[in-house]
Design an enzyme around this catalytic site. Structure first.
Site, PDB file in Angstrom:
ATOM      1  CB  ILE A 142      87.690  54.766  18.968  1.00 58.00           C
ATOM      2  CG1 ILE A 142      88.948  55.533  18.527  1.00 58.00           C
ATOM      3  CG2 ILE A 142      87.822  54.271  20.411  1.00 58.00           C
ATOM      4  CD1 ILE A 142      90.238  54.738  18.541  1.00 58.00           C
ATOM      5  CG  ASP A 197      81.769  77.090  22.822  1.00 57.54           C
ATOM      6  OD1 ASP A 197      82.594  76.492  22.098  1.00 57.54           O
ATOM      7  OD2 ASP A 197      80.840  77.795  22.359  1.00 57.54           O
ATOM      8  N   GLY A 219      86.366  68.157  25.911  1.00 54.66           N
ATOM      9  CA  GLY A 219      85.577  67.144  25.201  1.00 54.66           C
ATOM     10  C   GLY A 219      85.462  65.922  26.096  1.00 54.66           C
ATOM     11  CE1 TYR A 274      87.186  64.482  12.540  1.00 58.60           C
ATOM     12  CE2 TYR A 274      87.636  62.525  11.218  1.00 58.60           C
ATOM     13  CZ  TYR A 274      87.659  63.180  12.435  1.00 58.60           C
ATOM     14  OH  TYR A 274      88.137  62.534  13.547  1.00 58.60           O
ATOM     15  N   GLY A 308      82.670  63.119  25.666  1.00 56.06           N
ATOM     16  CA  GLY A 308      82.543  62.416  24.386  1.00 56.06           C
ATOM     17  C   GLY A 308      82.973  60.963  24.506  1.00 56.06           C
ATOM     18  CD  GLN A 309      83.929  56.291  20.453  1.00 48.84           C
ATOM     19  OE1 GLN A 309      84.375  57.051  19.598  1.00 48.84           O
ATOM     20  NE2 GLN A 309      83.795  54.994  20.243  1.00 48.84           N
ATOM     21  CE  LYS A 315      90.460  65.272  13.936  1.00 48.03           C
ATOM     22  NZ  LYS A 315      90.723  65.669  15.320  1.00 48.03           N
TER      23      LYS A 315
HETATM   24  C1  AKB Z   1      85.148  59.149  12.088  1.00 41.50           C
HETATM   25  O1  AKB Z   1      84.654  58.114  11.613  1.00 41.50           O
HETATM   26  O2  AKB Z   1      84.871  60.286  11.698  1.00 41.50           O
HETATM   27  C2  AKB Z   1      86.170  59.001  13.187  1.00 41.50           C
HETATM   28  C3  AKB Z   1      87.573  58.951  12.680  1.00 41.50           C
HETATM   29  C4  AKB Z   1      88.036  57.801  11.905  1.00 41.50           C
HETATM   30  O3  AKB Z   1      88.322  59.861  12.904  1.00 41.50           O
HETATM   31  N1  AKB Z   1      85.890  57.851  13.968  1.00 41.50           N
END
Ligand code: AKB
Length: 314
Positions: free
Chosen positions: A172, A52, A7, A142, A10-11, A146
């Site tokens: 971030i 990938d 990755g 998400y 990415g940011q 996690k």
């Molecule tokens: C998001 O907003 O999905 C991320 C995070 C807080 O993990 N920046």
């Protein structure tokens, strides 16, 4: 010590790779991503590879051909996107992580660093000064990936003695690469819009307050976690933060530098996600166990963001 960053474009990856190369030497850091940047395509750099994360065979090939000992696994689908493509969110965030953990145990990888997120918390979690050990019942896709990821890394550590380490990242803020599809992205977009158009329409309400961190602190957290002695770490996953502010508060801070700046509010589906996350988190365990200590608060971060972006955006 050969390091693989997955990755890498990415940011976070786009700033972590140069920092690691500076510290550990250019040849010791391989940058892998599904999106290969134009720059690395044209330079044909053998340290910038296509990967990938769902392709375990290619991952294994890269790990053995480059004698990788450390992996930073940063590839992820963020909160706002994962709400719209839950299956893809699960595939990348969980099946991708499983591939890393399996390759980790089969190839004797020494350390794996994988970021978790404040998204592991949910509506039933205490919202202010949220502790490290608390209720983890997220209501977003998400967040679910996690929490599952945190359980998986604990499992691989307990069962196979794999040294996987994680921090729960807040939003971030950075000025090199835009974040891709998170709920905290507004705190980056607001700077670009303030400089370019003197106006920003926020997709979160004015009083929505979230934990945040400036990129230089995020990079040092990653490197400090990598370098921490095993004996310092009493757990696998740590809360870390450096500031918390509402949309209105960051807008006010930007106004001190750009007085004409105006903000409007037009909340969308991301408000629902933000409503389930904490306003501030307690990172005392990271501070105590591996001496985490961020440098930037809202005022210092805003000043630096505007200074850096002015040169590029205007
Ligand atoms: C998001 O907003 O999905 C991320 C995070 C807080 O993990 N920046």
């Amino acid at each position: 010590m050969n390091i693989l960053v997955i990755g890498a474009n990415g940011q976070i990856g786009s700033e972590l790779v140069p920092a690691l190369r500076e510290k550990f030497g250019r040849n010791n850091v391989i940058a892998a991503d599904k999106k290969i940047s134009k720059k690395s395509k044209s330079s044909n750099d053998d340290k910038d590879l296509f990967l990938d994360v769902l392709n375990k065979e290619s991952l294994e090939k890269i790990v053995s051909e480059n004698d990788i000992q450390i992996i930073f696994h940063l590839a992820a689908i963020l909160s706002a996107i994962a709400e719209n493509v839950p299956q893809k969110g699960w595939d990348i965030n969980i099946n991708g992580l499983m591939n890393i953990l399996e390759v980790g145990r089969n190839h004797n990888i020494k350390k794996i660093i994988w970021p978790s997120s404040i998204a592991v918390f949910g509506p039933k979690t205490p919202k202010i000064n949220t502790p490290n050990d608390t209720i983890l019942r997220p209501t977003t896709m998400y967040g679910i990936t996690k929490v599952s990821g945190e359980l998986l890394i604990n499992y691989y550590h307990e069962k196979y003695d794999l040294d996987v380490r994680s921090v729960r990242l807040p939003g971030i803020i950075s000025n090199k690469t835009l974040p891709g599809g998170g709920t905290t992205d507004y705190a980056v977009e607001i700077f670009y819009e303030a400089l370019k158009n003197k106006k920003y329409i926020s997709f979160l309400k004015r009083d929505t307050k979230l934990p945040m961190m400036y990129m230089p602190d995020c990079i040092s957290a990653m490197i400090m976690l990598l370098e921490a002695e095993s004996s310092q770490l009493k757990r696998r996953v740590y809360n870390i933060t450096s500031m918390s502010f509402s949309v209105e508060e960051i807008a006010q801070e930007i106004k001190r530098h750009i007085p004409e700046f105006v903000i409007q509010y037009d909340p969308d589906f991301r408000q629902e996600i933000a409503n389930t996350w904490p306003e501030s988190i307690n990172d005392s365990l990271a501070r105590k166990e591996w001496k985490w200590n961020p440098s930037y608060d809202l005022c210092a971060m805003t000043k630096d963001m505007i200074q850096k972006l002015k040169k590029r955006v205007l």
